[in-house]
Design a protein around this motif. Structure first.
Motif, PDB file in Angstrom:
ATOM      1  N   LYS A  25       0.942  -1.044  -0.114  1.00 27.46           N
ATOM      2  CA  LYS A  25       0.317  -0.245   0.232  1.00 27.46           C
ATOM      3  C   LYS A  25       0.764   1.274  -0.479  1.00 27.46           C
ATOM      4  O   LYS A  25       1.430   1.629   0.497  1.00 27.46           O
ATOM      5  CB  LYS A  25      -1.526   0.158   1.828  1.00 27.46           C
ATOM      6  CG  LYS A  25      -1.639  -0.932   1.451  1.00 27.46           C
ATOM      7  CD  LYS A  25      -2.932  -0.893   0.164  1.00 27.46           C
ATOM      8  CE  LYS A  25      -3.855  -1.773   0.210  1.00 27.46           C
ATOM      9  NZ  LYS A  25      -4.988  -1.380  -0.313  1.00 27.46           N
ATOM     10  N   ASP A  26       0.625   2.165  -0.699  1.00 24.98           N
ATOM     11  CA  ASP A  26       0.717   3.783  -0.813  1.00 24.98           C
ATOM     12  C   ASP A  26       2.804   3.589  -0.822  1.00 24.98           C
ATOM     13  O   ASP A  26       3.628   4.189  -0.204  1.00 24.98           O
ATOM     14  CB  ASP A  26       0.774   4.192   0.785  1.00 24.98           C
ATOM     15  CG  ASP A  26      -1.054   4.137   0.748  1.00 24.98           C
ATOM     16  OD1 ASP A  26      -1.672   4.739   0.101  1.00 24.98           O
ATOM     17  OD2 ASP A  26      -1.238   4.203   2.044  1.00 24.98           O
ATOM     18  N   THR A  27       2.761   3.255  -1.893  1.00 25.33           N
ATOM     19  CA  THR A  27       4.572   3.144  -2.289  1.00 25.33           C
ATOM     20  C   THR A  27       5.002   4.109  -3.421  1.00 25.33           C
ATOM     21  O   THR A  27       4.068   5.187  -3.244  1.00 25.33           O
ATOM     22  CB  THR A  27       4.227   1.118  -3.920  1.00 25.33           C
ATOM     23  OG1 THR A  27       3.717   1.822  -4.715  1.00 25.33           O
ATOM     24  CG2 THR A  27       4.461   0.102  -3.105  1.00 25.33           C
ATOM     25  N   LEU A  28       5.931   4.156  -2.921  1.00 18.04           N
ATOM     26  CA  LEU A  28       7.014   5.509  -3.722  1.00 18.04           C
ATOM     27  C   LEU A  28       6.385   5.272  -5.312  1.00 18.04           C
ATOM     28  O   LEU A  28       6.535   4.920  -5.721  1.00 18.04           O
ATOM     29  CB  LEU A  28       8.289   5.361  -3.507  1.00 18.04           C
ATOM     30  CG  LEU A  28       8.988   4.976  -1.780  1.00 18.04           C
ATOM     31  CD1 LEU A  28      10.500   4.964  -1.532  1.00 18.04           C
ATOM     32  CD2 LEU A  28       8.336   6.552  -1.753  1.00 18.04           C
ATOM     33  N   ALA A  29       6.048   6.978  -5.200  1.00 12.08           N
ATOM     34  CA  ALA A  29       5.922   6.830  -6.936  1.00 12.08           C
ATOM     35  C   ALA A  29       7.912   7.048  -7.003  1.00 12.08           C
ATOM     36  O   ALA A  29       8.468   8.462  -7.453  1.00 12.08           O
ATOM     37  CB  ALA A  29       5.886   8.188  -7.125  1.00 12.08           C
ATOM     38  N   MET A  30       8.172   6.491  -8.249  1.00 13.36           N
ATOM     39  CA  MET A  30       9.001   6.491  -8.605  1.00 13.36           C
ATOM     40  C   MET A  30       8.970   6.773 -10.542  1.00 13.36           C
ATOM     41  O   MET A  30       9.911   7.323 -10.944  1.00 13.36           O
ATOM     42  CB  MET A  30       9.947   4.865  -9.563  1.00 13.36           C
ATOM     43  CG  MET A  30      10.289   4.323  -7.194  1.00 13.36           C
ATOM     44  SD  MET A  30      10.953   5.491  -6.697  1.00 13.36           S
ATOM     45  CE  MET A  30      12.438   4.853  -7.218  1.00 13.36           C
TER      46      MET A  30
END
Length: 117
Positions: A25-30
């Motif tokens: 959930k809510d991983t980094l926007a890469m």
């Protein structure tokens, strides 16, 4: 006969570890689009697996199961989350080293591992 129907037996194993990689959930926007293409790498002893890549999301759902042979009751499970990049090297996002006592005959953990940045 087809060899795909047979499981390799590890005579040095003291048991099996079944790992289900469910979701994040809510991983980094890469990526420049504000999303990522996340996948997990899991390592246990000298065995490793990789989940499928989930394109353009910050909340990937993998729902994949991996089975490891346990050779040592003091081994650690390593879980990493990566962002797939087609044009360059993949980006590391998160990682965690999980220790456990694999000597318990009735060991069963159901829940989530929290991976901190």
């Amino acid at each position: 006969m087809d060899s795909d129907h047979y499981e390799t037996v590890d005579l040095n194993a003291v048991g099996k570890l079944v790992l289900k990689v469910l979701e994040a959930k809510d991983t980094l926007a890469m990526d420049i689009t504000g999303t990522s293409d996340p996948y997990c790498k899991v390592f246990f002893e000298e065995q490793n697996y990789r989940t499928k890549t989930i394109d353009r999301t910050l909340d990937p759902i993998w729902n994949e199961e991996f089975i490891f042979n346990v050779r040592s009751t003091s081994s650690k499970l390593q879980i990493e989350v990566w962002d797939y990049d087609m044009a360059s090297a993949d980006d590391f996002m998160y990682g965690s080293l999980c220790g456990n006592d694999f000597s318990s005959s009735d060991l069963a953990y159901r829940g989530y591992f929290e991976i901190n940045v």
